[in-house]
Design a protein around this motif. Structure first.
Motif, mmCIF file in Angstrom:
data_model
loop_
_atom_site.group_PDB
_atom_site.id
_atom_site.type_symbol
_atom_site.label_atom_id
_atom_site.label_comp_id
_atom_site.label_asym_id
_atom_site.label_seq_id
_atom_site.Cartn_x
_atom_site.Cartn_y
_atom_site.Cartn_z
ATOM 1 N N ASP A 426 0.814 -1.214 0.000
ATOM 2 C CA ASP A 426 0.000 0.000 0.000
ATOM 3 C C ASP A 426 0.845 1.260 0.000
ATOM 4 O OD1 ASP A 426 -2.382 -1.283 -0.265
ATOM 5 O OD2 ASP A 426 -2.752 -1.421 1.894
ATOM 6 N N GLN A 427 1.960 1.225 0.780
ATOM 7 C CA GLN A 427 2.855 2.382 0.755
ATOM 8 C C GLN A 427 3.455 2.561 -0.642
ATOM 9 O OE1 GLN A 427 5.698 1.873 3.923
ATOM 10 N NE2 GLN A 427 4.930 3.649 5.024
ATOM 11 N N PHE A 429 2.259 1.537 -3.446
ATOM 12 C CA PHE A 429 1.221 1.941 -4.399
ATOM 13 C C PHE A 429 0.945 3.437 -4.295
ATOM 14 C CE2 PHE A 429 -3.393 2.244 -5.577
ATOM 15 C CZ PHE A 429 -3.201 2.037 -6.939
ATOM 16 N N TYR A 430 0.985 3.935 -3.069
ATOM 17 C CA TYR A 430 0.767 5.365 -2.862
ATOM 18 C C TYR A 430 1.836 6.180 -3.609
ATOM 19 C CZ TYR A 430 -0.540 9.625 -0.314
ATOM 20 O OH TYR A 430 -0.965 10.881 0.026
ATOM 21 N N PHE A 431 3.093 5.777 -3.447
ATOM 22 C CA PHE A 431 4.169 6.466 -4.170
ATOM 23 C C PHE A 431 3.979 6.337 -5.683
ATOM 24 C CE2 PHE A 431 7.512 8.103 -1.433
ATOM 25 C CZ PHE A 431 7.224 7.530 -0.203
ATOM 26 N N ALA A 432 3.657 5.110 -6.132
ATOM 27 C CA ALA A 432 3.501 4.884 -7.572
ATOM 28 C C ALA A 432 2.394 5.770 -8.126
ATOM 29 C CB ALA A 432 3.190 3.414 -7.847
ATOM 30 N N HIS B 58 -3.530 -0.896 -9.180
ATOM 31 C CA HIS B 58 -3.168 -1.634 -7.969
ATOM 32 C C HIS B 58 -2.949 -3.115 -8.289
ATOM 33 C CE1 HIS B 58 -3.093 -3.169 -3.921
ATOM 34 N NE2 HIS B 58 -3.124 -1.943 -3.444
ATOM 35 N N PRO B 80 1.699 1.514 -12.751
ATOM 36 C CA PRO B 80 0.984 2.532 -11.966
ATOM 37 C C PRO B 80 1.640 3.913 -12.025
ATOM 38 C CG PRO B 80 1.219 0.516 -10.682
ATOM 39 C CD PRO B 80 1.965 0.303 -11.968
ATOM 40 N N GLU B 81 3.003 3.956 -11.922
ATOM 41 C CA GLU B 81 3.650 5.271 -11.924
ATOM 42 C C GLU B 81 3.540 5.945 -13.284
ATOM 43 O OE1 GLU B 81 5.073 2.399 -11.205
ATOM 44 O OE2 GLU B 81 7.084 2.195 -12.055
ATOM 45 N N ALA B 84 0.166 7.590 -13.487
ATOM 46 C CA ALA B 84 0.157 8.850 -12.741
ATOM 47 C C ALA B 84 0.825 9.951 -13.559
ATOM 48 C CB ALA B 84 0.879 8.668 -11.406
ATOM 49 N N PHE B 92 -6.840 9.083 -2.412
ATOM 50 C CA PHE B 92 -7.133 7.852 -1.687
ATOM 51 C C PHE B 92 -8.193 8.041 -0.603
ATOM 52 C CE2 PHE B 92 -3.172 6.911 -3.679
ATOM 53 C CZ PHE B 92 -3.135 5.527 -3.815
ATOM 54 N N ILE B 96 -2.078 6.815 2.981
ATOM 55 C CA ILE B 96 -1.158 6.046 3.811
ATOM 56 C C ILE B 96 -0.197 6.965 4.569
ATOM 57 C CG2 ILE B 96 0.720 5.705 2.153
ATOM 58 C CD1 ILE B 96 -0.742 2.625 3.410
ATOM 59 N N GLU B 97 0.200 6.561 5.764
ATOM 60 C CA GLU B 97 1.146 7.357 6.547
ATOM 61 C C GLU B 97 2.571 6.914 6.232
ATOM 62 O OE1 GLU B 97 0.224 7.501 10.693
ATOM 63 O OE2 GLU B 97 -1.863 8.074 10.333
ATOM 64 N N ILE B 98 3.474 7.874 6.098
ATOM 65 C CA ILE B 98 4.872 7.538 5.826
ATOM 66 C C ILE B 98 5.747 8.263 6.854
ATOM 67 C CG2 ILE B 98 6.652 7.378 4.053
ATOM 68 C CD1 ILE B 98 4.347 8.090 2.033
ATOM 69 N N PHE B 106 8.434 15.001 0.101
ATOM 70 C CA PHE B 106 7.601 14.082 -0.679
ATOM 71 C C PHE B 106 6.860 14.822 -1.791
ATOM 72 C CE2 PHE B 106 3.320 12.257 -1.287
ATOM 73 C CZ PHE B 106 3.676 11.030 -1.835
#
Lengths: 478, 264
Positions: A426-427, A429-432, B58, B80-81, B84, B92, B96-98, B106
């Motif tokens: 999931d992390q 995928f978020y970046f991608a 995904h 996926p990239e 984008a 989302f 998500i937390e990083i 970022f």
């Protein structure tokens, strides 16, 4: 995406080459005559031979530690050569006299021994297998009274200092590998910073194992007198062999009143291949004695190499108000095993210690933090803060934490925080989804995770550590 | 808004997708033209969120049939990239937390990565700082927001605003907002909607995935679609959402079943 992540962690080890340098290698095996041979080869005084023989006697009575969370076949100590030196004697005055092949070796490793070091402003002692082959900037340092030389030279030129401090922080019988080292150590670095001197440049030792069946047993001793300060850096690499090499070093630090020692390591010994074949057994004892009031000893380590790492750089906080610090990043991949951490022994009043440990486990590796915080009855007002964070990459790696806390003074304050996180799909995928490829994503996540430790490193080392981590992780996320 | 002669941005034809062998999307058809705002509604488990994740690429989902064209290109061919970078953006539902990764760092990496792939100039940290602060005003975000770790410890509202901020930075051709309204109080909903409305123009398109009519009071859709069992079973104008709010989904489902029987 998993495949992309897998690729990121699996890049070949780029320091894995062997240099074709003629070496003087002792026959395998260890007994009293081996120790007498090592001592004789180095023209050592009687007291040092006695130190070795006592250590050997102690070692014979000891057994290998088995409590660590790392497993390996029993080491045959008779199958190791305890001395290997490039054939080149006597010690050289200038870099121009060094074997060109040796210079090329270190160039390849990114440790230039020539003038370029002048720009970097770091003095380097280079240890190739068992002996020191070069030390830069010696004269310049001598002008301010700083002694920086190989251990052998220190024994020859400054025997009174070596005799005074050797084995005072880590007794010969401290543990199995320290005893072995004390018996057979061959070379290493010696630093002495006299009273009131702030060492004008970073000191650095670069260790290289080149011979396949030799062990490396170096010994480092750093003494900072009253009000002195020094920043010391250590780097290590080894060729890729299918057998395992033993590296059992001992590092002792002594800080007198108001002295400050900062010791930084980037350890990148050969870790073995992706199936866990080969790699260095890195069994190291490092301890600092913060002996004086207001003294400070700080360990920063970035451990990325070795098949097995077993090391606990520690600080004995003896002087009142002494400060001990341990900042660590340990990264394991494939079948690597790391059991590393620290011991902070508080004896003086108002002593303070900080522990920040970041473990990253990828592949099928296991990464353990093991730490002891001990507050003696005399340590009124002592404080400790510990933070142990683990990050798991993939499904098959393990992270373990073994914190021991032993408090005997009720005015002490001890805090321990721990966390475990995971680089998950999931992390990634978020970046991608934000256009960032897997490699850049992993690098950013890992660097974020390790930030608290990296910012303790001298700038050049921090850059190297950042690159090294990204490099080691190529292909392992998934 | 519907414009005459607008270009097709997204064209989904008979898309089928499954997760661990279970079909989730079943012959999904969906077309979006530039300038338009679409709302996809439907009960839990109807495949709304799956649809947005499948479009974004995904890896949990396996495409078992159908085609997706994004500005005429085969979207399903792209990583996926790459999607984008080509201008597909997903806000989302649960950002998500990083921990440890600074938000400004970022945001700059994503901005520069996407811009450089589009052949545009990258911004250095100082230029980027001015640029991003300007965008933050739109979403009424506090200054210290840039210094914190990505989404770590953010409130629900802050996370959603961070998503819309990224949308503002990346200027996508197609933005899919997956339940952006969930977990927002009324003030945050107003701010987020204002941001989205500000970013909508005749060259891009927005797909809102939502449960509630409430969001559609702020971001007015041109089309409302109802999903059930992995496909769109009814489409209409914005008034459909109002009707759903009062009558629920069952009647749509019944109508669809009746129509299917007639067709059979």
């Amino acid at each position: 995406m998993s495949a992309a992540l897998q690729n990121i962690i699996n890049q070949p080890y780029k320091h894995g080459f062997v240099s074709d340098i003629e070496s003087d290698v002792a026959a395998k095996g260890l007994d009293e005559s081996t120790i007498r041979m090592i001592s004789a080869k180095r023209n050592e005084p009687e007291w040092l031979l006695d130190f070795r023989l006592q250590s050997y006697a102690a070692w014979l009575k000891m057994t290998e530690p088995t409590w660590q969370n790392a497993h390996h076949p029993k080491i045959d100590f008779q199958a190791i050569s305890y001395y290997s030196a490039p054939k080149q004697k006597p010690k050289l005055k200038s870099m121009d006299e060094v074997d060109p092949e040796l210079l090329r070796t270190f160039e390849k490793l990114g440790v230039p021994l020539h003038e370029r070091m002048a720009m970097a402003g770091v003095a380097v002692d280079v240890i190739f297998d068992s002996v020191s082959v070069a030390t830069t900037y010696k004269e310049k340092l001598a002008e301010v009274g700083v002694i920086f030389c190989s251990f052998s030279e220190a024994v020859k030129d400054h025997p009174e200092l070596v005799k005074k401090y050797l084995g005072t922080v880590i007794p010969t019988s401290d543990n199995y590998y320290a005893a072995l080292n004390s018996a057979v150590f061959t070379d290493g670095s010696f630093c002495f910073i006299p009273k009131g001197v702030k060492c004008p440049m970073d000191l650095s030792t670069y260790f290289r194992i080149n011979t396949e069946e030799s062990g490396q047993f170096e010994r480092t001793l750093i003494v900072a007198e009253e009000g002195a300060s020094v920043s010391y850096l250590e780097g290590c690499t080894a060729p890729a062999f299918s057998s395992n090499q033993l590296h059992a070093a001992v590092v002792e630090l002594v800080a007198l009143d108001n002295a400050d020692i900062k010791y930084s390591t980037v350890q990148n010994w050969y870790a073995g291949d992706e199936n866990g074949v080969g790699g260095v057994y890195n069994f190291v004892t490092k301890r600092g004695l913060a002996q004086g009031v207001n003294s400070r000893i700080s360990w920063t380590q970035v451990e990325t190499g070795s098949a097995i790492t077993w090391k606990y750089p520690s600080v004995v906080l003896l002087g009142d108000n002494a400060v001990g610090e341990f900042y660590s990043v340990a990264l394991t991949n494939h079948y690597q095993q790391a059991d590393t951490g620290t011991k902070m022994i508080h004896i003086g009043k108002n002593t303070r210690s900080t522990i920040v440990s970041k473990g990253i486990s990828a592949g099928k590796s296991n990464n353990s933090y093991r730490g002891l915080v001990k507050i003696a009855p005399s340590a009124s007002g002592a404080r400790n803060y510990s933070q142990c964070d683990s990050m798991l990459i993939g499904q098959e790696s393990g992270a373990h934490t073994f914190p021991y806390i032993n408090v005997r003074n009720n005015t002490a304050k001890v805090e321990h925080e721990a966390s475990t996180s995971k680089i998950g799909e999931d992390q990634m995928f978020y970046f991608a989804q934000r256009g960032i490829d897997a490699e850049a994503a992993v690098s950013m996540i890992i660097n974020g995770f390790c930030k608290d430790v990296f910012q303790q490193l001298p700038l050049e080392f921090a850059v190297e550590a950042t690159n090294l981590l990204s490099f080691k992780l190529e292909g392992s996320v998934g | 808004m519907i414009y005459p002669n607008s270009k097709t941005i997204l064209e989904v034809r008979n898309l089928c997708a499954s997760v661990s062998g279970t079909p989730i999307l079943k012959n999904m058809n969906f077309t979006v033209k530039s300038g338009e705002v679409h709302a996809i509604m439907g009960p839990n488990g109807s495949g709304k969120s799956t649809f947005s994740k499948v479009l974004a690429g995904h890896s949990d989902y396996e495409i078992t049939g159908g085609t997706v064209l994004f500005e005429g290109k085969d979207l399903l061919e792209l990583a996926p990239e790459e999607r984008a970078r080509a201008g597909l953006f997903l806000a989302f539902q649960y950002p998500i937390e990083i921990p440890g990764v600074g938000n400004s760092q970022f945001l700059r990496l994503t901005y520069n990565t996407v811009q450089s792939h589009r052949g545009n100039e990258e911004l250095d940290p100082l230029e980027f700082d001015d640029f991003v602060r300007d965008k933050m005003k739109l979403l009424e975000m506090r200054e210290d927001f840039l210094d914190r770790s990505v989404n770590a410890g953010f409130s629900g509202g802050e996370k959603k605003r961070n998503e819309i901020l990224q949308m503002a930075l990346l200027e996508p051709r197609l933005a899919i907002l997956d339940e952006t309204d969930s977990g927002l109080d009324i003030d945050a909903l107003r701010i987020v909607s204002k941001g989205v409305n500000h970013l909508a123009n005749k060259d891009n398109a927005i797909v809102l995935v939502t449960h509630y009519q409430r969001l559609l009071d702020y971001i007015v859709p041109d089309f409302v679609h109802v999903m059930e069992a992995g496909r769109i079973i009814k489409s209409g104008g914005k008034e459909l959402a109002v009707e759903l709010e009062t009558r629920g989904y069952d009647w749509v489902s019944d109508e669809y079943k009746a129509a299917s029987r007639v067709a059979a």
